[in-house]
Design a protein around this motif. Sequence first.
Motif, PDB file in Angstrom:
ATOM      1  N   GLU A  47      39.787 -84.728 -12.055  1.00  0.00           N
ATOM      2  CA  GLU A  47      38.988 -84.166 -10.784  1.00  0.00           C
ATOM      3  C   GLU A  47      38.373 -82.866 -11.139  1.00  0.00           C
ATOM      4  O   GLU A  47      39.098 -82.036 -11.711  1.00  0.00           O
ATOM      5  CB  GLU A  47      39.717 -84.169  -9.742  1.00  0.00           C
ATOM      6  N   TYR A  48      37.346 -82.718 -10.792  1.00  0.00           N
ATOM      7  CA  TYR A  48      36.452 -81.450 -10.974  1.00  0.00           C
ATOM      8  C   TYR A  48      36.171 -80.897  -9.321  1.00  0.00           C
ATOM      9  O   TYR A  48      35.695 -81.468  -8.562  1.00  0.00           O
ATOM     10  CB  TYR A  48      35.067 -81.695 -11.789  1.00  0.00           C
ATOM     11  N   LEU A  49      36.749 -79.580  -9.384  1.00  0.00           N
ATOM     12  CA  LEU A  49      36.441 -79.004  -7.996  1.00  0.00           C
ATOM     13  C   LEU A  49      35.278 -77.984  -8.217  1.00  0.00           C
ATOM     14  O   LEU A  49      35.452 -76.803  -8.710  1.00  0.00           O
ATOM     15  CB  LEU A  49      37.811 -78.215  -7.473  1.00  0.00           C
ATOM     16  N   PRO A  50      34.098 -78.131  -7.882  1.00  0.00           N
ATOM     17  CA  PRO A  50      33.265 -77.251  -7.941  1.00  0.00           C
ATOM     18  C   PRO A  50      33.252 -75.826  -6.986  1.00  0.00           C
ATOM     19  O   PRO A  50      33.650 -76.060  -5.984  1.00  0.00           O
ATOM     20  CB  PRO A  50      31.953 -77.754  -7.094  1.00  0.00           C
ATOM     21  N   PRO A  51      33.223 -74.800  -7.701  1.00  0.00           N
ATOM     22  CA  PRO A  51      33.601 -73.598  -7.118  1.00  0.00           C
ATOM     23  C   PRO A  51      32.423 -73.120  -6.183  1.00  0.00           C
ATOM     24  O   PRO A  51      31.373 -73.449  -6.217  1.00  0.00           O
ATOM     25  CB  PRO A  51      33.821 -72.517  -8.239  1.00  0.00           C
ATOM     26  N   VAL A  52      32.741 -72.415  -5.059  1.00  0.00           N
ATOM     27  CA  VAL A  52      31.751 -71.921  -4.138  1.00  0.00           C
ATOM     28  C   VAL A  52      31.615 -70.285  -4.650  1.00  0.00           C
ATOM     29  O   VAL A  52      32.464 -69.595  -4.568  1.00  0.00           O
ATOM     30  CB  VAL A  52      32.366 -71.911  -2.799  1.00  0.00           C
ATOM     31  N   TYR A  53      30.396 -70.107  -4.778  1.00  0.00           N
ATOM     32  CA  TYR A  53      30.136 -68.590  -5.508  1.00  0.00           C
ATOM     33  C   TYR A  53      28.546 -68.465  -4.910  1.00  0.00           C
ATOM     34  O   TYR A  53      27.797 -69.179  -4.751  1.00  0.00           O
ATOM     35  CB  TYR A  53      30.331 -68.579  -6.727  1.00  0.00           C
ATOM     36  N   ASP A  54      28.067 -66.951  -4.891  1.00  0.00           N
ATOM     37  CA  ASP A  54      26.863 -66.642  -4.804  1.00  0.00           C
ATOM     38  C   ASP A  54      26.236 -66.567  -6.155  1.00  0.00           C
ATOM     39  O   ASP A  54      26.462 -65.601  -7.012  1.00  0.00           O
ATOM     40  CB  ASP A  54      26.723 -65.383  -3.964  1.00  0.00           C
ATOM     41  N   SER A  55      25.295 -67.687  -6.535  1.00  0.00           N
ATOM     42  CA  SER A  55      24.494 -67.336  -7.799  1.00  0.00           C
ATOM     43  C   SER A  55      23.850 -66.268  -8.156  1.00  0.00           C
ATOM     44  O   SER A  55      23.246 -66.058  -9.146  1.00  0.00           O
ATOM     45  CB  SER A  55      23.779 -68.956  -7.921  1.00  0.00           C
ATOM     46  N   GLN A  56      23.482 -65.356  -7.105  1.00  0.00           N
ATOM     47  CA  GLN A  56      22.655 -64.201  -7.252  1.00  0.00           C
ATOM     48  C   GLN A  56      23.349 -63.040  -7.763  1.00  0.00           C
ATOM     49  O   GLN A  56      22.916 -61.955  -8.593  1.00  0.00           O
ATOM     50  CB  GLN A  56      21.822 -63.759  -6.095  1.00  0.00           C
ATOM     51  N   THR A  57      24.644 -63.078  -7.655  1.00  0.00           N
ATOM     52  CA  THR A  57      25.457 -62.055  -7.981  1.00  0.00           C
ATOM     53  C   THR A  57      26.606 -62.523  -8.910  1.00  0.00           C
ATOM     54  O   THR A  57      27.287 -61.458  -9.613  1.00  0.00           O
ATOM     55  CB  THR A  57      26.329 -61.456  -6.514  1.00  0.00           C
ATOM     56  N   HIS A  58      27.179 -63.716  -9.077  1.00  0.00           N
ATOM     57  CA  HIS A  58      28.140 -64.219  -9.828  1.00  0.00           C
ATOM     58  C   HIS A  58      27.632 -65.364 -10.663  1.00  0.00           C
ATOM     59  O   HIS A  58      26.508 -66.034 -10.547  1.00  0.00           O
ATOM     60  CB  HIS A  58      29.012 -64.695  -8.947  1.00  0.00           C
ATOM     61  N   ALA A  59      28.241 -65.653 -11.736  1.00  0.00           N
ATOM     62  CA  ALA A  59      27.841 -66.854 -12.567  1.00  0.00           C
ATOM     63  C   ALA A  59      29.121 -67.656 -12.953  1.00  0.00           C
ATOM     64  O   ALA A  59      30.255 -67.174 -12.641  1.00  0.00           O
ATOM     65  CB  ALA A  59      27.382 -66.396 -14.032  1.00  0.00           C
ATOM     66  N   LEU A  60      28.967 -68.823 -13.571  1.00  0.00           N
ATOM     67  CA  LEU A  60      30.171 -69.643 -13.672  1.00  0.00           C
ATOM     68  C   LEU A  60      30.651 -69.236 -15.316  1.00  0.00           C
ATOM     69  O   LEU A  60      29.733 -69.329 -16.071  1.00  0.00           O
ATOM     70  CB  LEU A  60      29.731 -71.147 -13.818  1.00  0.00           C
ATOM     71  N   GLY A  61      31.871 -69.382 -15.399  1.00  0.00           N
ATOM     72  CA  GLY A  61      32.263 -68.944 -16.590  1.00  0.00           C
ATOM     73  C   GLY A  61      33.163 -70.279 -16.992  1.00  0.00           C
ATOM     74  O   GLY A  61      32.653 -71.360 -16.955  1.00  0.00           O
ATOM     75  N   VAL A  62      34.224 -70.179 -17.869  1.00  0.00           N
ATOM     76  CA  VAL A  62      34.873 -71.019 -18.634  1.00  0.00           C
ATOM     77  C   VAL A  62      35.690 -72.064 -17.487  1.00  0.00           C
ATOM     78  O   VAL A  62      35.798 -71.761 -16.233  1.00  0.00           O
ATOM     79  CB  VAL A  62      35.778 -70.456 -19.365  1.00  0.00           C
TER      80      VAL A  62
END
Length: 184
Positions: A47-62
Amino acid sequence: MTHYIITENNLPLPPEKPLPKSYRHQAYPSLAQFAALKAEEGIEIAEYLPPVYDSQTHALGVYVPQGEAWTREVVPRPAEEIAAELKQQRARNILAISEAARDYLFAQLDSDGLLLVDRLVKAGSAKALACEAWWRQIRTEQYRRMAVVEAGVEDFAAEMLDFSVYGDKPFMVPELLAELPDLA
């Protein structure tokens, strides 16, 4: 909706030894579509749990495990990267304002009509002067909008692309053409 990712050797994608290209870097909406993959050696579906984040200030890592599922690490973006992206976005917004004003003006008065207005203005035609004032009013507002977006005084909004509040040009080309015999 629950999403799933395919993992290899209990490591999330992308693995050292990648899966076939059709399976890589995808989140799948249904386990049923890929039930056959469970039977293959070394391949699991988690199962994959998509993180909640603000793409203007943060990015997805590993990919990181979260209980029985996987998610992605959320990392802050460097200030220089954010500033460069904002600068590019402002440039695109300024270009959009310029194009919207140009499109609105030239939908009302093409280059031949503009030449006619110019000649009639030089001859002192009141109708042509009204058309020129209308044209200048829109251009002035265009440059005002571009300046406030560039300076960051106002945030760009879709309304900045709308110049219809200035209405149609005051006189139609046939009305302007009717002025020509009077000037001859």
